[in-house]
Design a protein around this motif. Structure first.
Motif, PDB file in Angstrom:
ATOM      1  N   GLU A  84       0.835  -1.204   0.000  1.00  0.00           N
ATOM      2  CA  GLU A  84       0.000   0.000   0.000  1.00  0.00           C
ATOM      3  C   GLU A  84       0.873   1.259   0.000  1.00  0.00           C
ATOM      4  O   GLU A  84       0.571   2.234  -0.687  1.00  0.00           O
ATOM      5  CB  GLU A  84      -0.935   0.018   1.218  1.00  0.00           C
ATOM      6  CG  GLU A  84      -2.087  -0.949   1.127  1.00  0.00           C
ATOM      7  CD  GLU A  84      -3.034  -0.623  -0.013  1.00  0.00           C
ATOM      8  OE1 GLU A  84      -3.369   0.570  -0.216  1.00  0.00           O
ATOM      9  OE2 GLU A  84      -3.445  -1.563  -0.715  1.00  0.00           O
ATOM     10  N   LEU A  85       1.960   1.220   0.760  1.00  0.00           N
ATOM     11  CA  LEU A  85       2.889   2.335   0.799  1.00  0.00           C
ATOM     12  C   LEU A  85       3.479   2.581  -0.592  1.00  0.00           C
ATOM     13  O   LEU A  85       3.608   3.723  -1.032  1.00  0.00           O
ATOM     14  CB  LEU A  85       3.995   2.065   1.815  1.00  0.00           C
ATOM     15  CG  LEU A  85       5.054   3.138   2.006  1.00  0.00           C
ATOM     16  CD1 LEU A  85       4.436   4.462   2.413  1.00  0.00           C
ATOM     17  CD2 LEU A  85       6.070   2.686   3.043  1.00  0.00           C
ATOM     18  N   LYS A 129       2.026   1.917  -3.430  1.00  0.00           N
ATOM     19  CA  LYS A 129       0.972   2.533  -4.242  1.00  0.00           C
ATOM     20  C   LYS A 129       0.880   4.032  -3.959  1.00  0.00           C
ATOM     21  O   LYS A 129       0.727   4.836  -4.880  1.00  0.00           O
ATOM     22  CB  LYS A 129      -0.381   1.862  -3.963  1.00  0.00           C
ATOM     23  CG  LYS A 129      -0.500   0.477  -4.544  1.00  0.00           C
ATOM     24  CD  LYS A 129      -1.848  -0.122  -4.215  1.00  0.00           C
ATOM     25  CE  LYS A 129      -1.908  -1.574  -4.641  1.00  0.00           C
ATOM     26  NZ  LYS A 129      -3.156  -2.223  -4.216  1.00  0.00           N
ATOM     27  N   ASP A 130       0.962   4.392  -2.669  1.00  0.00           N
ATOM     28  CA  ASP A 130       0.913   5.811  -2.299  1.00  0.00           C
ATOM     29  C   ASP A 130       2.110   6.568  -2.874  1.00  0.00           C
ATOM     30  O   ASP A 130       1.983   7.697  -3.347  1.00  0.00           O
ATOM     31  CB  ASP A 130       0.885   5.978  -0.776  1.00  0.00           C
ATOM     32  CG  ASP A 130      -0.424   5.508  -0.163  1.00  0.00           C
ATOM     33  OD1 ASP A 130      -1.408   5.313  -0.907  1.00  0.00           O
ATOM     34  OD2 ASP A 130      -0.461   5.326   1.080  1.00  0.00           O
ATOM     35  N   GLU A 133       1.539  10.586  -3.355  1.00  0.00           N
ATOM     36  CA  GLU A 133       0.799  11.018  -2.171  1.00  0.00           C
ATOM     37  C   GLU A 133       1.684  11.183  -0.930  1.00  0.00           C
ATOM     38  O   GLU A 133       1.178  11.501   0.143  1.00  0.00           O
ATOM     39  CB  GLU A 133      -0.327  10.026  -1.879  1.00  0.00           C
ATOM     40  CG  GLU A 133      -1.357   9.970  -2.991  1.00  0.00           C
ATOM     41  CD  GLU A 133      -2.427   8.924  -2.770  1.00  0.00           C
ATOM     42  OE1 GLU A 133      -2.455   8.292  -1.694  1.00  0.00           O
ATOM     43  OE2 GLU A 133      -3.238   8.731  -3.679  1.00  0.00           O
ATOM     44  N   ILE A 134       2.982  10.966  -1.058  1.00  0.00           N
ATOM     45  CA  ILE A 134       3.885  11.073   0.085  1.00  0.00           C
ATOM     46  C   ILE A 134       4.909  12.164  -0.213  1.00  0.00           C
ATOM     47  O   ILE A 134       5.619  12.095  -1.213  1.00  0.00           O
ATOM     48  CB  ILE A 134       4.571   9.722   0.371  1.00  0.00           C
ATOM     49  CG1 ILE A 134       3.504   8.690   0.739  1.00  0.00           C
ATOM     50  CG2 ILE A 134       5.617   9.859   1.468  1.00  0.00           C
ATOM     51  CD1 ILE A 134       4.026   7.303   1.005  1.00  0.00           C
TER      52      ILE A 134
END
Length: 88
Positions: A55-56, A58-59, A64-65
Motif C-alpha cells: 500500500e505504501l 501505491k501511495d 501522495e507522500i
C-alpha cells in the motif's frame, strides 16, 4: 534521485524481498508439520506487513507522500533493517 524514489527502491529491493523470504521460511516449517499457534500468528503478521508495504508503494507511485514523510519512513525502514540484521 528523490527520496520518494529511494524509498520505493528500498521497499521493492530489500523490504519486500526480506518479507517474502521470511514468509517462505514459515511456509516451509508449516509444510514440515511443525506448525504452532505462534507460527500462525507470525505468518499473519508478516502477510499484513507485506500488504502495508505494498500500500505504501501505491501511495508513493501516486505521489501522495511528500519529501518529509518519505524521509521519515526511509529512516525508520533503515533502522528496522539494521536491527533485523543484528538479531541474526
Amino acid at each position: 534521485m528523490s527520496i520518494q524514489k529511494e524509498l520505493e527502491k528500498l521497499i521493492k529491493d530489500e523490504v519486500l524481498v526480506e518479507i517474502e523470504d521470511y514468509i517462505d521460511d514459515i511456509f516451509e516449517i508449516i509444510a514440515g508439520k511443525k506448525e504452532t499457534l505462534e507460527l500462525k500468528e507470525e505468518l499473519k503478521h508478516m502477510q499484513d506487513m507485506k500488504k502495508d508495504f505494498e500500500e505504501l508503494l501505491k501511495d508513493l507511485e501516486a505521489g501522495e507522500i511528500d519529501d518529509e514523510e518519505a524521509q521519515e519512513i526511509y529512516d525508520e525502514i533503515v533502522d528496522m533493517l539494521e536491527e533485523g540484521f543484528e538479531e541474526e
